[in-house]
Design an enzyme around this catalytic site. Structure first.
Site, PDB file in Angstrom:
ATOM      1  N   TYR A   1      -8.572  48.022   7.958  1.00 56.54           N
ATOM      2  CA  TYR A   1      -7.450  48.585   7.193  1.00 56.54           C
ATOM      3  C   TYR A   1      -6.158  47.893   7.645  1.00 56.54           C
ATOM      4  O   TYR A   1      -5.919  47.730   8.837  1.00 56.54           O
ATOM      5  CB  TYR A   1      -7.420  50.087   7.498  1.00 56.54           C
ATOM      6  CG  TYR A   1      -6.373  50.914   6.812  1.00 56.54           C
ATOM      7  CD1 TYR A   1      -6.297  50.969   5.435  1.00 56.54           C
ATOM      8  CD2 TYR A   1      -5.492  51.682   7.571  1.00 56.54           C
ATOM      9  CE1 TYR A   1      -5.347  51.769   4.820  1.00 56.54           C
ATOM     10  CE2 TYR A   1      -4.548  52.488   6.963  1.00 56.54           C
ATOM     11  CZ  TYR A   1      -4.471  52.522   5.580  1.00 56.54           C
ATOM     12  OH  TYR A   1      -3.538  53.315   4.989  1.00 56.54           O
TER      13      TYR A   1
ATOM     14  N   LYS B   1      -8.004  61.490   2.911  1.00 57.29           N
ATOM     15  CA  LYS B   1      -8.892  61.001   1.859  1.00 57.29           C
ATOM     16  C   LYS B   1      -9.928  62.079   1.476  1.00 57.29           C
ATOM     17  O   LYS B   1      -9.584  63.043   0.832  1.00 57.29           O
ATOM     18  CB  LYS B   1      -9.536  59.695   2.312  1.00 57.29           C
ATOM     19  CG  LYS B   1      -8.529  58.687   2.898  1.00 57.29           C
ATOM     20  CD  LYS B   1      -7.569  58.142   1.856  1.00 57.29           C
ATOM     21  CE  LYS B   1      -6.369  57.400   2.437  1.00 57.29           C
ATOM     22  NZ  LYS B   1      -6.655  56.309   3.353  1.00 57.29           N
TER      23      LYS B   1
HETATM   24  C1  LIG Z   1      -5.876  55.547   4.201  1.00 57.62           C
HETATM   25  C2  LIG Z   1      -6.627  55.006   5.354  1.00 57.62           C
HETATM   26  C3  LIG Z   1      -6.199  55.221   6.649  1.00 57.62           C
HETATM   27  C4  LIG Z   1      -4.868  55.855   6.977  1.00 57.62           C
HETATM   28  O1  LIG Z   1      -4.776  57.155   6.610  1.00 57.62           O
HETATM   29  P1  LIG Z   1      -3.364  57.879   6.297  1.00 57.62           P
HETATM   30  O2  LIG Z   1      -3.741  59.296   6.357  1.00 57.62           O
HETATM   31  O3  LIG Z   1      -2.943  57.384   4.972  1.00 57.62           O
HETATM   32  O4  LIG Z   1      -2.430  57.465   7.383  1.00 57.62           O
HETATM   33  C5  LIG Z   1      -6.982  54.753   7.682  1.00 57.62           C
HETATM   34  N1  LIG Z   1      -8.121  54.104   7.438  1.00 57.62           N
HETATM   35  C6  LIG Z   1      -8.561  53.861   6.201  1.00 57.62           C
HETATM   36  C7  LIG Z   1      -9.837  53.131   6.022  1.00 57.62           C
HETATM   37  C8  LIG Z   1      -7.827  54.295   5.114  1.00 57.62           C
HETATM   38  O5  LIG Z   1      -8.232  54.003   3.875  1.00 57.62           O
END
Ligand SMILES: *Cc1c(COP(=O)(O)O)cnc(C)c1O
Length: 399
Positions: free
Chosen positions: A115, A212
């Site tokens: 990421y 997510k």
């Molecule tokens: C979105 C995401 C993050 C970060 O998460 P946030 O809650 O947006 O800070 C970390 N790892 C992956 C793979 C992501 O898609």
């Protein structure tokens, strides 16, 4: 003491986890405890102190039953974990976990398909603290093994990789790390513990963006790191030093999302596979980068190690570039253009192959610059999503 339901299957633990009568009485959902302060009975009670663990009121920064219930429920679904620390975002969880395991002079090996903000943490924040980050190609085990040196203290993994979606051999990468005395941290946001159990596959710390799948409704941001006893303690102490705490309101929202994560993931996984198959047969598409799709990169490892998938995958357009991609993305009506994923609504985002020197990106990505797109399949009827994509393909080539 074994908790009620601790020998059940993950789908059941999603429902039962964190529901402790000694914390929240008979309420099904823990009330939102808004308080910074806990009052002690008397001076003797204050002097008696409190163990530094969830379940003991101390002061708001150490949480209330609302946050403890969420952390406990996440621990319940993470095989091999002894505890979970919550962070205000997924990025905060990644930074918090890395700061908990690294010290000046250490070398950190980072998977090259990580990421993007993970790259930035490694190259910026950690660098300022004298930590040397080196990137490796997760599909080249020999080169990875060669990359270890005396100072390598940790490896940062992610599978499938962000955007390009390659599944790597996590058990082998984690074993090599362990053989070299390094701790392995993995970003397990894509699979969640329902789809992949990192600690059971040799990793030491499992990190997730709860923003997510777990939150699932695009209305809250949070992150977590789960680990066995020793690393959980380090994570906790580091988070306390950094002063990171999540609000009880947000914890209640995320816990509500967690209860339905199983059915949401099952639905979006099935829809994503159906849509990936349809896209795979389209002449406008050079490659579908979806580990769940037979024949896609990483599918064999996904089948071997994973017990589930999700709605997130990428495609590469065939013989088209940035202008066609923009027309395609702009013509979509049901897919919103935006970052994040794992919510109930479908999203689309164009992306360009990550800047990296190793075997990334796959040949199709390199051969079709400006043609890569990431899709997050939500809970709409997949037939409507297919119709939307079909309409966008027509718009793409109809100038
Ligand atoms: C979105 C995401 C993050 C970060 O998460 P946030 O809650 O947006 O800070 C970390 N790892 C992956 C793979 C992501 O898609």
């Amino acid at each position: 003491m074994a908790k009620k339901g601790s020998d059940t299957r993950p789908g059941t633990r999603l429902v039962t986890g964190g529901r402790r009568a000694e914390w929240t009485g008979a309420a099904v959902n823990p009330p939102v405890w808004r308080t910074s302060t806990h009052l002690y009975e008397d001076s003797a009670d204050l002097a008696a102190g409190r163990p530094n663990e969830d379940g003991h009121f101390y002061y708001g920064r150490r949480g209330t039953p609302t946050q403890w219930a969420l952390a406990d429920a996440l621990t319940d679904i993470e095989p091999g974990a002894d505890g979970t620390v919550l962070y205000p975002s997924g990025v905060a969880a990644i930074a918090g976990a890395l700061l908990a395991v690294l010290k000046p002079g250490d070398v950190l090996l980072v998977t090259d398909n990580a990421y993007e903000p993970t790259r930035s943490i490694a190259q910026g924040l950690l660098k300022r603290f004298g930590i040397d980050a080196r990137f490796f190609d997760p599909l080249d085990l020999a080169a990875y093994e060669d990359a270890f040196c005396e100072r390598t203290a940790a490896v940062m993994l992610e599978s499938p990789g962000s955007l390009t979606m390659e599944v790597c051999d996590v058990p082998a990468l984690a074993r090599i790390a362990r053989d070299n005395g390094a701790v392995s941290v993995i970003d397990n946001t894509w699979a969640s513990p329902l789809g992949f159990a990192p600690l059971d596959h040799g990793c030491d710390i499992s990190v997730m963006s709860l923003t997510k799948h777990v939150g699932g409704h695009s209305d809250v941001m949070m992150g977590s790191a789960s680990a066995g006893k020793a690393w959980h303690r380090k994570l906790r102490l580091t988070a306390q030093s950094l002063g990171t705490v999540v609000s009880p309101d947000d914890a209640a929202l995320v816990l509500r999302g967690l209860r339905t994560m199983g059915v949401r993931l099952a639905q979006s996984t099935a829809a994503a596979l159906e849509i990936a198959r349809w896209l795979d047969a389209r002449p406008e598409v050079a490659r579908v980068l979806c580990p769940m799709l037979p024949g896609a990169p990483g599918h064999a490892l996904w089948r071997r190690d994973f017990t589930g998938g999700c709605g997130l995958f990428s495609i590469v357009l065939s013989g088209r570039g940035e202008a066609e991609r923009a027309r395609f993305v702009d013509a979509l009506e049901l897919f919103g253009i935006g970052f994040s994923w794992g919510g109930y609504e479908s999203l689309v985002v164009p992306f360009d192959p990550p800047r990296s020197a190793t075997s990334w990106p796959p040949a199709d990505l390199a051969a079709n610059p400006g043609a890569a797109i990431r899709l997050s399949i939500g809970l709409e009827d997949p037939a409507d999503l297919v119709a939307d994509l079909d309409r966008a393909f027509a718009a793409m080539d109809n100038r």
